[in-house]
Design a protein around this motif. Sequence first.
Motif, PDB file in Angstrom:
ATOM      1  N   LYS A   1       0.818  -1.220   0.000  1.00  0.00           N
ATOM      2  CA  LYS A   1       0.000   0.000   0.000  1.00  0.00           C
ATOM      3  C   LYS A   1       0.852   1.270   0.000  1.00  0.00           C
ATOM      4  O   LYS A   1       0.712   2.116  -0.891  1.00  0.00           O
ATOM      5  CB  LYS A   1      -0.926  -0.008   1.217  1.00  0.00           C
ATOM      6  N   ASN A   2       1.769   1.355   0.979  1.00  0.00           N
ATOM      7  CA  ASN A   2       2.541   2.619   1.024  1.00  0.00           C
ATOM      8  C   ASN A   2       3.628   2.701  -0.044  1.00  0.00           C
ATOM      9  O   ASN A   2       4.201   3.750  -0.255  1.00  0.00           O
ATOM     10  CB  ASN A   2       3.080   2.916   2.431  1.00  0.00           C
ATOM     11  N   PHE A   3       3.875   1.602  -0.757  1.00  0.00           N
ATOM     12  CA  PHE A   3       4.792   1.674  -1.903  1.00  0.00           C
ATOM     13  C   PHE A   3       4.038   2.138  -3.156  1.00  0.00           C
ATOM     14  O   PHE A   3       4.616   2.289  -4.220  1.00  0.00           O
ATOM     15  CB  PHE A   3       5.422   0.299  -2.178  1.00  0.00           C
ATOM     16  N   GLY A   4       2.729   2.300  -3.021  1.00  0.00           N
ATOM     17  CA  GLY A   4       1.946   2.800  -4.153  1.00  0.00           C
ATOM     18  C   GLY A   4       1.320   1.701  -4.984  1.00  0.00           C
ATOM     19  O   GLY A   4       1.101   1.876  -6.187  1.00  0.00           O
ATOM     20  N   ILE A   5       1.110   0.536  -4.376  1.00  0.00           N
ATOM     21  CA  ILE A   5       0.473  -0.553  -5.128  1.00  0.00           C
ATOM     22  C   ILE A   5      -0.836  -0.915  -4.432  1.00  0.00           C
ATOM     23  O   ILE A   5      -0.829  -1.334  -3.269  1.00  0.00           O
ATOM     24  CB  ILE A   5       1.390  -1.795  -5.184  1.00  0.00           C
ATOM     25  N   ASP A   6      -1.937  -0.729  -5.135  1.00  0.00           N
ATOM     26  CA  ASP A   6      -3.230  -1.136  -4.572  1.00  0.00           C
ATOM     27  C   ASP A   6      -3.487  -2.582  -4.945  1.00  0.00           C
ATOM     28  O   ASP A   6      -3.360  -2.953  -6.107  1.00  0.00           O
ATOM     29  CB  ASP A   6      -4.361  -0.267  -5.128  1.00  0.00           C
ATOM     30  N   ILE A   7      -3.800  -3.383  -3.958  1.00  0.00           N
ATOM     31  CA  ILE A   7      -4.129  -4.779  -4.257  1.00  0.00           C
ATOM     32  C   ILE A   7      -5.649  -4.865  -4.308  1.00  0.00           C
ATOM     33  O   ILE A   7      -6.321  -4.567  -3.308  1.00  0.00           O
ATOM     34  CB  ILE A   7      -3.575  -5.717  -3.169  1.00  0.00           C
ATOM     35  N   ILE A   8      -6.180  -5.239  -5.451  1.00  0.00           N
ATOM     36  CA  ILE A   8      -7.630  -5.371  -5.570  1.00  0.00           C
ATOM     37  C   ILE A   8      -7.962  -6.822  -5.222  1.00  0.00           C
ATOM     38  O   ILE A   8      -7.462  -7.743  -5.859  1.00  0.00           O
ATOM     39  CB  ILE A   8      -8.103  -5.067  -7.020  1.00  0.00           C
TER      40      ILE A   8
END
Length: 525
Positions: free
Chosen positions: A69-76
């Motif tokens: 999340k804080n690395f800029g990757i949203d996991i759907i």
Amino acid sequence: MNKKIYDIAIIGAGPGGYHAAIRAAQYDAKVALIETEKVGGTCLNRGCIPTKAFYSSAKLMEDIEKNAKNFGIDIIGEIKPNFGNAVERKNKIVNELISGIELLIKQRKIDLFYGFGSIVEGSIESGFFIKIEGKEITEIRAKRIILATGSKCTINPSFNIDHKHILTSDDVLDFNFKTIPKSLLIIGGGVIGCEFANIFRRFGSEVTILEYLPSILAIEETLIIKELKKKFNLMGVKIYENQQIDKIETIDSRVKAYAHKADIKSEKRQETEKNMYEADLCIVSVGRKANIQGLGLENVNIKTIQERIVVNPNSLETDEKGIYAIGDVTGGVMLAHVASYEGDIAVFNVLTDIGGFDTFHVETDYFVVPASIFTALEIGSVGYKSKFLEDRNIKIRTGRFGYAGLGKAKCMGEEEGFLMIIVDEETDDILGASCIGVAASELIAEIALAMKNKLKINEITNTIHSHPTLSEMVMEAAEDVYGLSIHRKRRRIKEKIDLKEDMIQKFTKSEHLKKYGLIKLEFTN
Ligand code: FAD
């Protein structure tokens, strides 16, 4: 009977045996390699490699959960561990490496015999006769033998290992083992136990470690163990130390382990509090013993002590002239790279004895043996530990640097842990180092190289380390020995007279510049 007379017959194709076989073939020896199961031994089939494949799955899972999340990757959608897939991946890696080793053996024209090898008779004068019981029974003759038959899990009868609920590491690393239990007991908080604790916790098990000694990983630096325990605690891994297990049993598909305090004298045992620990599954990892059964040691003059082969610690020759033993079967430091190193020593001594090869006699040197542990936080260490040196009244200085102070580690989201270096206060010799945190085992390699080449601590600090890298931590910890780390506040130690010398050396032109000229540095994109 095979008519060929081999220079060396090697029994066991683990990291000791196959390494020795290839090394001997590189020096033009005629080599026979005998293996009863699969090449690669414990290390490749049920040790180092499968556990590290699982470790990598566990680490990736942690990274995704902690950082995505804080690395800029949203996991759907949901992130779900799938142990079955991790096992398939692990099996594929193992199979590929086995094929790779078989190919190397073939390319080197080593005769690989699949079967159980044993010494029938012989001497250095007549050569040795070895029986191989595989699909067929064959006998071969060799001028020398190297025994590299490794080790197996220790089985304590009161632990009732049934390979279903109470398991060894072999069971867990089997190609078909795909179970993640709801709860898991691990008997033995050594390297293997702590590695499994991390893997199974990450895949969702509630994990409890029971350790006999006062501490898990007792031979590591106290500060390193403290850091690991902090991490295990955060992860919810329960640790009970000083626990002697009396019995383990399975009742109605639940495993129960009964224990009492390990430091209680036997006459007080009746009165002492007994503990019972319960789980769905139990892994017993309490040590390993040498594989010597059926080897035919009685047919020659090979001594054993506590079921391990006795060798001359310098040459690795057994009491029978012409027969050598390497790796786990000697009961020494049970590490894959030590087995391979000993393979080199034995091969050089064997070929030099036979004569006509461009080799020379060599002796073992175990001063620099790096070791790695891939647990909740990776651990790497080399050389002496501080307690060992303090117990011998050796005056030491220690330098330390934490990942949190490194730009690269921050970018990676890897701020846990630190590296420490121990130096002889009088001579500035590097005596040891330990590291806990990401890539710890890789970072230790630089210090191992420095120690092997007898470099002083300033020779690390005088080397430019690339920025931003994790290796800067080695430089900062080395600088910290004299309070000179740029990114750690600590008072400079002034009384060191040759520091001036060090600084001069830092800014003196290298001899190489005179010979090869200036390296042109270009920063292109
Ligand atoms: P082995 O690898 O045991 O090989 C011996 C071979 O000899 C086997 O293939 C066996 O089948 C064969 N053999 C035995 N008897 C006969 C016979 N009579 N005839 C023919 N063949 C025979 N070490 C590390 O350095 N790093 C790690 O991360 C690491 N992780 C580990 C994890 C686990 C779970 C385990 C169990 C061990 C781990 N180790 C690790 C230790 C490492 O695996 C051993 O130290 C190493 O494999 C020893 O090598 P070896 O060649 O002496 O013996």
